[in-house]
Motif scaffolding. Sequence first.
Motif, PDB file in Angstrom:
ATOM      1  N   VAL A  25       3.832   0.008 -16.289  1.00  0.00           N
ATOM      2  CA  VAL A  25       4.192  -1.416 -16.258  1.00  0.00           C
ATOM      3  C   VAL A  25       4.744  -1.761 -14.875  1.00  0.00           C
ATOM      4  N   GLY A  26       5.587  -0.888 -14.336  1.00  0.00           N
ATOM      5  CA  GLY A  26       6.146  -1.120 -13.014  1.00  0.00           C
ATOM      6  C   GLY A  26       5.081  -1.178 -11.939  1.00  0.00           C
ATOM      7  N   LEU A  27       4.136  -0.244 -11.958  1.00  0.00           N
ATOM      8  CA  LEU A  27       3.060  -0.249 -10.970  1.00  0.00           C
ATOM      9  C   LEU A  27       2.199  -1.500 -11.106  1.00  0.00           C
ATOM     10  N   PHE A  28       1.976  -1.922 -12.343  1.00  0.00           N
ATOM     11  CA  PHE A  28       1.220  -3.156 -12.553  1.00  0.00           C
ATOM     12  C   PHE A  28       1.930  -4.350 -11.911  1.00  0.00           C
ATOM     13  N   LEU A  29       3.245  -4.449 -12.070  1.00  0.00           N
ATOM     14  CA  LEU A  29       3.981  -5.577 -11.515  1.00  0.00           C
ATOM     15  C   LEU A  29       3.962  -5.562  -9.987  1.00  0.00           C
ATOM     16  N   VAL A  30       3.987  -4.380  -9.398  1.00  0.00           N
ATOM     17  CA  VAL A  30       3.858  -4.297  -7.939  1.00  0.00           C
ATOM     18  C   VAL A  30       2.522  -4.882  -7.500  1.00  0.00           C
ATOM     19  N   ARG A  63       0.840  -1.203   0.000  1.00  0.00           N
ATOM     20  CA  ARG A  63       0.000   0.000   0.000  1.00  0.00           C
ATOM     21  C   ARG A  63       0.874   1.251   0.000  1.00  0.00           C
ATOM     22  N   TRP A  64       1.872   1.287   0.862  1.00  0.00           N
ATOM     23  CA  TRP A  64       2.742   2.451   0.928  1.00  0.00           C
ATOM     24  C   TRP A  64       3.576   2.599  -0.347  1.00  0.00           C
ATOM     25  N   LEU A  65       4.057   1.483  -0.872  1.00  0.00           N
ATOM     26  CA  LEU A  65       4.863   1.547  -2.093  1.00  0.00           C
ATOM     27  C   LEU A  65       4.040   2.087  -3.257  1.00  0.00           C
ATOM     28  N   LEU A  66       2.822   1.594  -3.423  1.00  0.00           N
ATOM     29  CA  LEU A  66       1.963   2.081  -4.507  1.00  0.00           C
ATOM     30  C   LEU A  66       1.624   3.556  -4.326  1.00  0.00           C
ATOM     31  N   LEU A  67       1.348   3.960  -3.093  1.00  0.00           N
ATOM     32  CA  LEU A  67       1.024   5.367  -2.845  1.00  0.00           C
ATOM     33  C   LEU A  67       2.206   6.269  -3.172  1.00  0.00           C
ATOM     34  N   LEU A  68       3.382   5.915  -2.691  1.00  0.00           N
ATOM     35  CA  LEU A  68       4.550   6.779  -2.888  1.00  0.00           C
ATOM     36  C   LEU A  68       4.968   6.838  -4.355  1.00  0.00           C
ATOM     37  N   LEU A  69       4.958   5.692  -5.045  1.00  0.00           N
ATOM     38  CA  LEU A  69       5.351   5.688  -6.449  1.00  0.00           C
ATOM     39  C   LEU A  69       4.356   6.469  -7.303  1.00  0.00           C
ATOM     40  N   THR A  70       3.072   6.274  -7.054  1.00  0.00           N
ATOM     41  CA  THR A  70       2.055   6.988  -7.835  1.00  0.00           C
ATOM     42  C   THR A  70       2.105   8.482  -7.565  1.00  0.00           C
ATOM     43  N   TRP A  73       9.431 -10.841  -5.052  1.00  0.00           N
ATOM     44  CA  TRP A  73      10.442 -10.386  -6.010  1.00  0.00           C
ATOM     45  C   TRP A  73       9.837  -9.649  -7.188  1.00  0.00           C
ATOM     46  N   LEU A  74       8.619 -10.060  -7.624  1.00  0.00           N
ATOM     47  CA  LEU A  74       8.007  -9.404  -8.776  1.00  0.00           C
ATOM     48  C   LEU A  74       7.691  -7.940  -8.478  1.00  0.00           C
ATOM     49  N   ALA A  75       7.283  -7.671  -7.251  1.00  0.00           N
ATOM     50  CA  ALA A  75       6.994  -6.284  -6.869  1.00  0.00           C
ATOM     51  C   ALA A  75       8.255  -5.431  -6.932  1.00  0.00           C
ATOM     52  N   TRP A  76       9.388  -6.002  -6.521  1.00  0.00           N
ATOM     53  CA  TRP A  76      10.636  -5.230  -6.554  1.00  0.00           C
ATOM     54  C   TRP A  76      11.144  -5.045  -7.978  1.00  0.00           C
ATOM     55  N   VAL A  77      10.899  -6.035  -8.823  1.00  0.00           N
ATOM     56  CA  VAL A  77      11.194  -5.842 -10.253  1.00  0.00           C
ATOM     57  C   VAL A  77      10.355  -4.691 -10.791  1.00  0.00           C
ATOM     58  N   GLY A  78       9.077  -4.659 -10.398  1.00  0.00           N
ATOM     59  CA  GLY A  78       8.200  -3.567 -10.812  1.00  0.00           C
ATOM     60  C   GLY A  78       8.711  -2.219 -10.340  1.00  0.00           C
ATOM     61  N   ALA A  79       9.220  -2.162  -9.111  1.00  0.00           N
ATOM     62  CA  ALA A  79       9.739  -0.900  -8.581  1.00  0.00           C
ATOM     63  C   ALA A  79      10.953  -0.432  -9.385  1.00  0.00           C
ATOM     64  N   VAL A  80      11.801  -1.382  -9.803  1.00  0.00           N
ATOM     65  CA  VAL A  80      12.973  -1.030 -10.618  1.00  0.00           C
ATOM     66  C   VAL A  80      12.533  -0.513 -11.984  1.00  0.00           C
ATOM     67  N   ILE A  81      11.554  -1.176 -12.604  1.00  0.00           N
ATOM     68  CA  ILE A  81      11.041  -0.726 -13.901  1.00  0.00           C
ATOM     69  C   ILE A  81      10.405   0.650 -13.758  1.00  0.00           C
ATOM     70  N   TRP A  82       9.677   0.868 -12.659  1.00  0.00           N
ATOM     71  CA  TRP A  82       9.105   2.198 -12.399  1.00  0.00           C
ATOM     72  C   TRP A  82      10.222   3.242 -12.345  1.00  0.00           C
ATOM     73  N   LEU A  83      11.315   2.922 -11.659  1.00  0.00           N
ATOM     74  CA  LEU A  83      12.427   3.868 -11.520  1.00  0.00           C
ATOM     75  C   LEU A  83      13.037   4.192 -12.877  1.00  0.00           C
ATOM     76  N   VAL A  84      13.202   3.175 -13.729  1.00  0.00           N
ATOM     77  CA  VAL A  84      13.721   3.403 -15.081  1.00  0.00           C
ATOM     78  C   VAL A  84      12.780   4.325 -15.851  1.00  0.00           C
ATOM     79  N   GLY A  85      11.480   4.031 -15.775  1.00  0.00           N
ATOM     80  CA  GLY A  85      10.505   4.867 -16.470  1.00  0.00           C
ATOM     81  C   GLY A  85      10.490   6.290 -15.953  1.00  0.00           C
ATOM     82  N   PHE A  86      10.562   6.448 -14.631  1.00  0.00           N
ATOM     83  CA  PHE A  86      10.556   7.781 -14.033  1.00  0.00           C
ATOM     84  C   PHE A  86      11.783   8.567 -14.485  1.00  0.00           C
ATOM     85  N   PHE A  87      12.929   7.884 -14.573  1.00  0.00           N
ATOM     86  CA  PHE A  87      14.151   8.525 -15.037  1.00  0.00           C
ATOM     87  C   PHE A  87      13.987   9.011 -16.478  1.00  0.00           C
TER      88      PHE A  87
END
Length: 276
Positions: A208-213, A73-80, A150-164
Motif C-alpha cells: 500500500v505504501g509503495l502504491f501511494l508513492v 525513482r530512488w525512493l521506490l528502488l530503496l524501499l523495494t 505529501w501523498l508519497a511521504w504518507v506512503g513512505a510512512v505506511i511502508w515503514l509501519v508495514g516493514f516494522f
Amino acid sequence: MPDFPFLSFLGGFGWAALGVVVLLAATFAVAQVQKRHSVIDTAWGLGFVVIAAITFVTSAQVPMDSAGDDARRWLLLLLTAAWGLRLAGFIGWRARDGAEDPRYEDMLSEATGSRNAYAVRKIYLTQGVVMLFVSLPVQVGMYATGPLGWLAWVGAVIWLVGFFFESVGDYQMAAFRNNPANKGTVMDKGLWRYTRHPNYFGDAAVWVGLFLVSADSWPGVLTVLSPALMFWTLSNKTGKPLTEKRLSTRPGYREYIENTSGFFPLPPKPGRGAST
C-alpha cells in the motif's frame, strides 16, 4: 508537465519480464539440485528487487524532457530493495534445513504427468505473472514525472509501519519457534498479541505504501489493483486462511482466534491475559 512516456514504460516492462524469467529459470535449476521447489519462496522477494533495479535503469534512459522524477525513482528502488532483500534473506535462513514445504508437496501430489512440468505451470509461471502485476506501482512510478508530494511521504510512512510489523513479527516468531519449550503452543506475545498475522499485515502495508508513492503522480493511481491483489491474497487466499487452517487443531488456537484481531492490529480482547 510532460506526458507519461508510455512507450518507454512498455520497453522497461519487457526488460523486467525478461529479468523475472531469468531469475525463475535459475531458481528452477537450484530447485532441481536441492530437490525442493520451495526455494521459489526465497526468489519471491528477489524478484521484486530485480524488477525495481531493471526499471530504475531503463527509466534513466528516457529523454530529459519526459524523464521520471529522480527522487521518486530512488525512493521506490530503496524501499523495494530493502523489503525484498530482507524477506529473501529471512526465508532463505528459515528454510536452511533443506526440507520441502508441505504446501508444495500437497500441490505437486495433484500432478498427473511430469511433476516438474506441473511445477513450472502452477508455481513458477503463476508467481512470475503475479510479481509483474503486483510490482506495477514500482514500475509505473519509475517513469512518473511529477515531483514527490505529501501523498508519497504518507506512503513512505505506511511502508515503514508495514516493514516494522513484517520484520519484527518474523523475528519474534522465529525466536518463539527456536525455543523447545514452546513446541505445540500458540504464539501470542509481542506483535502477535495485536494481530494473528503481523507478517502478512506488514507485507500488505508495504505494498500500500509503495502504491501511494507511485499514486502521488499520474498515472500511478491506475495501479491500485496491484496492492489490492496483494491485500486480498494475504488476508483471504493463500496467507491468513491457509495458515489458520494448518494451526486450527493446535490446543489454544481457537481461544487465540476469539481474542486476537485476524489481520489489522487491534488491542487484544479482555481476558486474553498480559503476555508481552
